[in-house]
Design an enzyme around this catalytic site. Structure first.
Site, PDB file in Angstrom:
ATOM      1  N   THR A 138       0.844  -1.200   0.000  1.00  0.00           N
ATOM      2  CA  THR A 138       0.000   0.000   0.000  1.00  0.00           C
ATOM      3  C   THR A 138       0.874   1.242   0.000  1.00  0.00           C
ATOM      4  O   THR A 138       1.874   1.294   0.736  1.00  0.00           O
ATOM      5  CB  THR A 138      -0.990   0.107   1.181  1.00  0.00           C
ATOM      6  OG1 THR A 138      -1.466   1.456   1.241  1.00  0.00           O
ATOM      7  CG2 THR A 138      -0.409  -0.237   2.526  1.00  0.00           C
ATOM      8  N   ASP A 140      -0.002   3.875   1.248  1.00  0.00           N
ATOM      9  CA  ASP A 140      -0.279   4.587   2.503  1.00  0.00           C
ATOM     10  C   ASP A 140       0.644   4.169   3.653  1.00  0.00           C
ATOM     11  O   ASP A 140       0.716   4.850   4.664  1.00  0.00           O
ATOM     12  CB  ASP A 140      -1.733   4.333   2.948  1.00  0.00           C
ATOM     13  CG  ASP A 140      -2.741   5.044   2.059  1.00  0.00           C
ATOM     14  OD1 ASP A 140      -2.310   5.779   1.152  1.00  0.00           O
ATOM     15  OD2 ASP A 140      -3.956   4.876   2.280  1.00  0.00           O
ATOM     16  N   HIS A 284      -3.901  10.053  -8.184  1.00  0.00           N
ATOM     17  CA  HIS A 284      -3.427   8.733  -8.586  1.00  0.00           C
ATOM     18  C   HIS A 284      -2.066   8.747  -9.275  1.00  0.00           C
ATOM     19  O   HIS A 284      -1.525   7.674  -9.566  1.00  0.00           O
ATOM     20  CB  HIS A 284      -4.491   8.061  -9.466  1.00  0.00           C
ATOM     21  CG  HIS A 284      -5.698   7.679  -8.672  1.00  0.00           C
ATOM     22  ND1 HIS A 284      -6.655   8.584  -8.310  1.00  0.00           N
ATOM     23  CD2 HIS A 284      -6.070   6.493  -8.126  1.00  0.00           C
ATOM     24  CE1 HIS A 284      -7.587   7.976  -7.588  1.00  0.00           C
ATOM     25  NE2 HIS A 284      -7.257   6.704  -7.462  1.00  0.00           N
TER      26      HIS A 284
HETATM   27  O1  F6P Z   1      -5.212   2.874  -0.058  1.00  0.00           O
HETATM   28  C1  F6P Z   1      -4.534   3.466  -1.096  1.00  0.00           C
HETATM   29  C2  F6P Z   1      -5.291   4.651  -1.636  1.00  0.00           C
HETATM   30  O2  F6P Z   1      -4.494   5.198  -2.661  1.00  0.00           O
HETATM   31  C3  F6P Z   1      -5.676   5.692  -0.598  1.00  0.00           C
HETATM   32  O3  F6P Z   1      -4.608   6.544  -0.256  1.00  0.00           O
HETATM   33  C4  F6P Z   1      -6.814   6.373  -1.297  1.00  0.00           C
HETATM   34  O4  F6P Z   1      -7.723   6.952  -0.387  1.00  0.00           O
HETATM   35  C5  F6P Z   1      -7.488   5.262  -2.031  1.00  0.00           C
HETATM   36  O5  F6P Z   1      -6.525   4.265  -2.229  1.00  0.00           O
HETATM   37  C6  F6P Z   1      -8.074   5.702  -3.362  1.00  0.00           C
HETATM   38  O6  F6P Z   1      -8.729   4.627  -3.927  1.00  0.00           O
HETATM   39  P1  F6P Z   1      -9.414   4.677  -5.370  1.00  0.00           P
HETATM   40  O7  F6P Z   1      -8.354   4.284  -6.357  1.00  0.00           O
HETATM   41  O8  F6P Z   1     -10.504   3.690  -5.275  1.00  0.00           O
HETATM   42  O9  F6P Z   1      -9.864   6.080  -5.624  1.00  0.00           O
END
Ligand code: F6P
Length: 360
Positions: A138, A140, A284
């Protein structure tokens, strides 16, 4: 012994997934085992089953390639994550179907590459008797029991590069520049990138902020002749007494989609200080592109060690970075609670020691 193992990637993608896939398949091949990549997350094990053989030729170029060649999912039948530390129990029939899928493909063990959500599912599969090991992923960096998850270093590199670029434009225009980075419940990306990129204010989910505090920092800088201020805000940061800022509606069995706090902070700072302010949402971009050198090495160690765990029959475990070594922990110890930034931890204290405002 001719053994077949399967690899699943789940949750949000991040740099290094393909590097782990490559390492698992290569280390397995050295033992004479075959590896299958399950497509589209765990659902690829259900009818109609979707998978690809990961033979020698399938592995070319994977070390540096972003995303996951297997595809991934953070929604659907196997979505287990509904909030901070909360996960959903999967129905027994679904776990039985998963087992049937593995048997149909002749797969004797699974490697699950994922974050808290995918690994909570892996734990449920383990408790259901499915031989499985985990690899912590992750951006995060909020998984417990591993010093670092893979993908984090690459995301921090991306955010630090963005800060370097915003620094020069902030300085040229005497502006307040706000960079919104990912980090839902944990502010690791904001804190590491903020310190590495010379931010003046870093706002984290773990430390609710006040505008007075941020404005004081801006005023203090003005007094020192610094007419610009660089603010990093994690998407999960919030003003004291307020809730997360979300973008988009809440879907069933899914975590709320965060985003927008950067714009909220920017507008408020402009109003309160009278200074021009701009926001940049990195989004992203932090999840794409090639993994850093550190992540490539970490992913390769993780993948190779996952194969060792299978060989040793240590199911229900997750590979973990223990600081100088890669080892393993029980998945059950790593999931269900998140590793958040300690407000009195080294990096937070370092930030404060340098006069960086954490907004409190
Ligand atoms: O858990 C990783 C993450 O990038 C978080 O930081 C973020 O809130 C989430 O995924 C975003 O997810 P999605 O790609 O579904 O918008």
């Amino acid at each position: 012994m001719n053994k077949k193992i399967g690899i699943v990637t789940g949750g949000g993608d991040c740099p290094g997934l393909n590097a782990v896939i490559r390492a698992v398949a290569k280390a397995a091949a050295k033992r004479g085992w075959e590896t299958f990549g399950i497509l589209g997350g765990y659902e690829g094990l259900l009818e109609p089953r979707r998978f690809i053989p990961l033979d020698y030729n399938a592995l070319s170029g994977l070390l540096v390639r972003g995303g996951t060649i297997l595809g991934t999912a953070n929604r659907g039948k196997f979505s287990a994550k509904v909030g901070h530390g909360e996960s959903r129990g999967l129905p027994k029939e679904l776990l039985d179907d998963t087992r049937r899928g593995m048997d149909a493909l002749g797969i004797s063990a699974l490697v699950s590459i994922g974050g808290d959500g995918s690994l909570s599912i892996a734990q449920q599969m383990h408790e259901h008797g499915i031989p499985i090991v985990g690899v912590p992923k992750t951006i995060d960096n909020d998984l417990e029991c591993t010093v670092m998850t893979f993908g984090f270093d690459s995301a921090v590199a991306c955010a630090t590069d963005a800060l370097d670029r915003l620094h020069t434009t902030a300085e040229s225009h005497n502006r307040v520049m706000v960079l919104e980075v990912m980090g839902r419940y944990a502010g690791w990306i904001a804190l590491y990138a903020g310190v590495a990129g010379g931010a003046d204010v870093i706002l984290l989910p773990e430390i609710p902020f006040t505008y007075e505090s941020i404005c004081n920092k801006i005023t203090e800088r003005e007094g020192l002749g610094k007419k610009f201020t660089l603010v990093v805000v994690a998407e999960g940061a919030r003003e004291k007494g307020h809730d997360f800022v979300t973008s988009g509606g809440q879907e069933a069995n899914r975590e709320a989609r965060l985003g927008g706090i950067g714009a909220v902070v920017t507008a408020e700072l402009e109003k309160r200080t009278g200074k021009e302010a701009r926001v940049c949402v990195l989004g992203h971009l932090q999840r794409g592109g090639s993994p850093t050198t550190f992540d490539r090495a970490l992913c390769t160690m993780f993948g190779a060690h996952a194969v060792e765990l299978i060989a040793a029959g240590k199911f229900g475990t997750m590979v973990a970075y223990l600081g100088s070594q890669v080892g393993s922990v029980n998945i059950s110890e790593a999931v269900g609670r998140l590793k958040t930034v300690r407000p009195d931890g080294s990096l937070a204290r370092t930030a404060r020691a340098l006069g960086i405002s954490l907004g409190d």
